[in-house]
Design a protein around this motif. Structure first.
Motif, PDB file in Angstrom:
ATOM      1  N   ARG A  35      -7.720  -7.727   3.206  1.00 44.06           N
ATOM      2  CA  ARG A  35      -6.532  -6.803   3.027  1.00 44.06           C
ATOM      3  C   ARG A  35      -6.639  -5.771   2.172  1.00 44.06           C
ATOM      4  NH1 ARG A  35      -2.159 -10.963   0.823  1.00 44.06           N
ATOM      5  NH2 ARG A  35      -0.908  -8.994   1.036  1.00 44.06           N
ATOM      6  N   LEU A  36      -7.546  -5.823   1.252  1.00 47.01           N
ATOM      7  CA  LEU A  36      -7.567  -4.586   0.233  1.00 47.01           C
ATOM      8  C   LEU A  36      -8.443  -3.642   1.101  1.00 47.01           C
ATOM      9  CD1 LEU A  36      -7.676  -3.552  -2.515  1.00 47.01           C
ATOM     10  CD2 LEU A  36      -9.645  -4.481  -3.102  1.00 47.01           C
ATOM     11  N   LYS A  37      -9.561  -3.981   1.799  1.00 47.00           N
ATOM     12  CA  LYS A  37     -10.155  -2.829   2.554  1.00 47.00           C
ATOM     13  C   LYS A  37      -9.248  -2.049   3.443  1.00 47.00           C
ATOM     14  CE  LYS A  37     -13.958  -2.237   5.801  1.00 47.00           C
ATOM     15  NZ  LYS A  37     -15.193  -2.983   6.534  1.00 47.00           N
ATOM     16  N   ASP A  38      -8.262  -2.874   3.945  1.00 45.72           N
ATOM     17  CA  ASP A  38      -7.569  -2.247   5.134  1.00 45.72           C
ATOM     18  C   ASP A  38      -6.400  -1.468   4.261  1.00 45.72           C
ATOM     19  OD1 ASP A  38      -8.410  -3.521   7.401  1.00 45.72           O
ATOM     20  OD2 ASP A  38      -6.817  -5.137   7.242  1.00 45.72           O
ATOM     21  N   ALA A  39      -6.019  -1.847   3.192  1.00 41.67           N
ATOM     22  CA  ALA A  39      -4.973  -0.838   2.385  1.00 41.67           C
ATOM     23  C   ALA A  39      -5.725   0.311   1.772  1.00 41.67           C
ATOM     24  CB  ALA A  39      -4.525  -1.760   1.136  1.00 41.67           C
ATOM     25  N   VAL A  40      -6.728   0.294   1.320  1.00 44.73           N
ATOM     26  CA  VAL A  40      -7.748   1.525   0.845  1.00 44.73           C
ATOM     27  C   VAL A  40      -7.975   2.414   1.921  1.00 44.73           C
ATOM     28  CG1 VAL A  40      -9.777   2.312  -0.146  1.00 44.73           C
ATOM     29  CG2 VAL A  40      -8.870   0.362  -1.139  1.00 44.73           C
ATOM     30  N   SER A  41      -8.312   1.815   2.911  1.00 40.69           N
ATOM     31  CA  SER A  41      -8.673   2.730   4.127  1.00 40.69           C
ATOM     32  C   SER A  41      -7.478   3.529   4.899  1.00 40.69           C
ATOM     33  CB  SER A  41      -9.222   1.813   5.538  1.00 40.69           C
ATOM     34  OG  SER A  41     -10.329   1.425   5.286  1.00 40.69           O
ATOM     35  N   ARG A  42      -6.380   2.676   4.735  1.00 37.23           N
ATOM     36  CA  ARG A  42      -5.067   3.436   5.146  1.00 37.23           C
ATOM     37  C   ARG A  42      -4.566   4.547   4.202  1.00 37.23           C
ATOM     38  NH1 ARG A  42      -0.502   0.143   8.203  1.00 37.23           N
ATOM     39  NH2 ARG A  42       0.119   2.171   7.670  1.00 37.23           N
ATOM     40  N   VAL A  43      -4.751   4.278   2.830  1.00 39.05           N
ATOM     41  CA  VAL A  43      -4.535   5.275   1.985  1.00 39.05           C
ATOM     42  C   VAL A  43      -5.406   6.375   2.151  1.00 39.05           C
ATOM     43  CG1 VAL A  43      -4.430   5.777  -0.788  1.00 39.05           C
ATOM     44  CG2 VAL A  43      -3.342   3.606   0.300  1.00 39.05           C
ATOM     45  N   ILE A  44      -6.541   6.097   2.084  1.00 44.14           N
ATOM     46  CA  ILE A  44      -7.602   7.257   2.398  1.00 44.14           C
ATOM     47  C   ILE A  44      -7.237   7.967   3.685  1.00 44.14           C
ATOM     48  CG2 ILE A  44      -9.918   7.889   2.927  1.00 44.14           C
ATOM     49  CD1 ILE A  44     -10.886   5.545   1.235  1.00 44.14           C
ATOM     50  N   ASP A  45      -6.727   7.318   4.845  1.00 43.10           N
ATOM     51  CA  ASP A  45      -6.366   8.010   6.078  1.00 43.10           C
ATOM     52  C   ASP A  45      -5.116   8.617   5.975  1.00 43.10           C
ATOM     53  OD1 ASP A  45      -8.973   7.008   7.006  1.00 43.10           O
ATOM     54  OD2 ASP A  45      -7.872   5.723   8.294  1.00 43.10           O
ATOM     55  N   GLU A  46      -4.059   8.124   5.328  1.00 43.16           N
ATOM     56  CA  GLU A  46      -2.944   8.691   5.394  1.00 43.16           C
ATOM     57  C   GLU A  46      -2.250   9.248   4.101  1.00 43.16           C
ATOM     58  OE1 GLU A  46      -0.702   5.461   7.188  1.00 43.16           O
ATOM     59  OE2 GLU A  46      -2.009   5.170   8.915  1.00 43.16           O
ATOM     60  N   TYR A  49      -0.569  13.094  -0.599  1.00 43.91           N
ATOM     61  CA  TYR A  49      -0.424  13.830  -1.975  1.00 43.91           C
ATOM     62  C   TYR A  49      -1.820  13.727  -2.582  1.00 43.91           C
ATOM     63  CZ  TYR A  49       4.234  12.868  -0.825  1.00 43.91           C
ATOM     64  OH  TYR A  49       5.447  13.101  -0.156  1.00 43.91           O
ATOM     65  N   LYS A  50      -1.811  14.424  -3.709  1.00 48.48           N
ATOM     66  CA  LYS A  50      -3.308  14.713  -4.635  1.00 48.48           C
ATOM     67  C   LYS A  50      -3.802  13.166  -5.230  1.00 48.48           C
ATOM     68  CE  LYS A  50      -5.420  17.447  -7.986  1.00 48.48           C
ATOM     69  NZ  LYS A  50      -5.604  18.517  -8.994  1.00 48.48           N
ATOM     70  N   THR A  51      -2.834  12.501  -5.855  1.00 49.28           N
ATOM     71  CA  THR A  51      -3.316  11.287  -6.621  1.00 49.28           C
ATOM     72  C   THR A  51      -2.406  10.154  -6.164  1.00 49.28           C
ATOM     73  OG1 THR A  51      -3.744  12.766  -8.263  1.00 49.28           O
ATOM     74  CG2 THR A  51      -3.530  10.430  -8.709  1.00 49.28           C
ATOM     75  N   PRO A  52      -2.998   9.360  -5.797  1.00 45.22           N
ATOM     76  CA  PRO A  52      -2.294   7.947  -5.451  1.00 45.22           C
ATOM     77  C   PRO A  52      -1.675   7.051  -6.718  1.00 45.22           C
ATOM     78  CG  PRO A  52      -4.189   7.440  -5.054  1.00 45.22           C
ATOM     79  CD  PRO A  52      -4.195   8.832  -5.239  1.00 45.22           C
ATOM     80  N   SER A  53      -0.668   6.255  -6.548  1.00 37.62           N
ATOM     81  CA  SER A  53      -0.005   5.471  -7.292  1.00 37.62           C
ATOM     82  C   SER A  53      -0.841   3.939  -6.984  1.00 37.62           C
ATOM     83  CB  SER A  53       1.375   5.494  -7.480  1.00 37.62           C
ATOM     84  OG  SER A  53       2.014   4.847  -6.359  1.00 37.62           O
ATOM     85  N   ILE A  54      -0.761   2.796  -7.833  1.00 32.83           N
ATOM     86  CA  ILE A  54      -1.020   1.606  -7.383  1.00 32.83           C
ATOM     87  C   ILE A  54      -0.204   1.063  -6.152  1.00 32.83           C
ATOM     88  CG2 ILE A  54      -0.828  -0.706  -8.259  1.00 32.83           C
ATOM     89  CD1 ILE A  54      -1.873   0.427 -10.776  1.00 32.83           C
ATOM     90  N   ALA A  55       1.260   1.683  -6.420  1.00 31.06           N
ATOM     91  CA  ALA A  55       2.040   1.032  -5.237  1.00 31.06           C
ATOM     92  C   ALA A  55       1.667   1.760  -4.017  1.00 31.06           C
ATOM     93  CB  ALA A  55       3.504   1.574  -5.735  1.00 31.06           C
TER      94      ALA A  55
END
Length: 116
Positions: A35-46, A49-55
């Motif tokens: 689940r973490l790998k999928d979430a990180v991949s989606r944030v990287i892909d989609e 903005y410049k800096t992501p938040s934990i949310a």
């Protein structure tokens, strides 16, 4: 943690407190490594903005409503319709489950075939 290394490569300015808090939220939300790998991949892909938040990582977690054959029969009986057109079978690690057409398209899920 492998996924933290991926985050650091993409956002090197995030501080150590970000990773501590992210780790706490990952545990609190019962993330598995997949689940973490999928979430990180989606944030990287989609992430736009410049800096992501934990949310941004927690909210990109994929949760898909699945149904067994018996659950789909029960749903079909309750709504008196042909739910099998709306919920085709998919392959989840070799298990035949039923998912909405929208989720199949959105997450590019593999349809069940007789060869599964």
């Amino acid at each position: 943690m492998e996924q933290f290394a991926r985050i650091k490569r993409n956002w090197p300015d995030l501080n150590e407190w970000f990773y501590k808090d992210l780790s706490d939220r990952i545990k609190a939300n019962n993330f598995t490594s997949n689940r973490l790998k999928d979430a990180v991949s989606r944030v990287i892909d989609e992430f736009p903005y410049k800096t992501p938040s934990i949310a941004d990582f927690i909210s990109f977690d994929l949760k898909i409503q699945t149904y067994t054959y018996n659950q789909l029969i029960d749903l079909n009986n309750r709504i008196a319709g042909n739910v099998f057109k709306l919920f085709p079978p998919v392959n989840f690690n070799g298990v035949k489950l039923y998912v909405s057409v929208e989720d199949i398209e959105r997450y590019k899920l593999e349809l069940w075939s007789k060869s599964n």
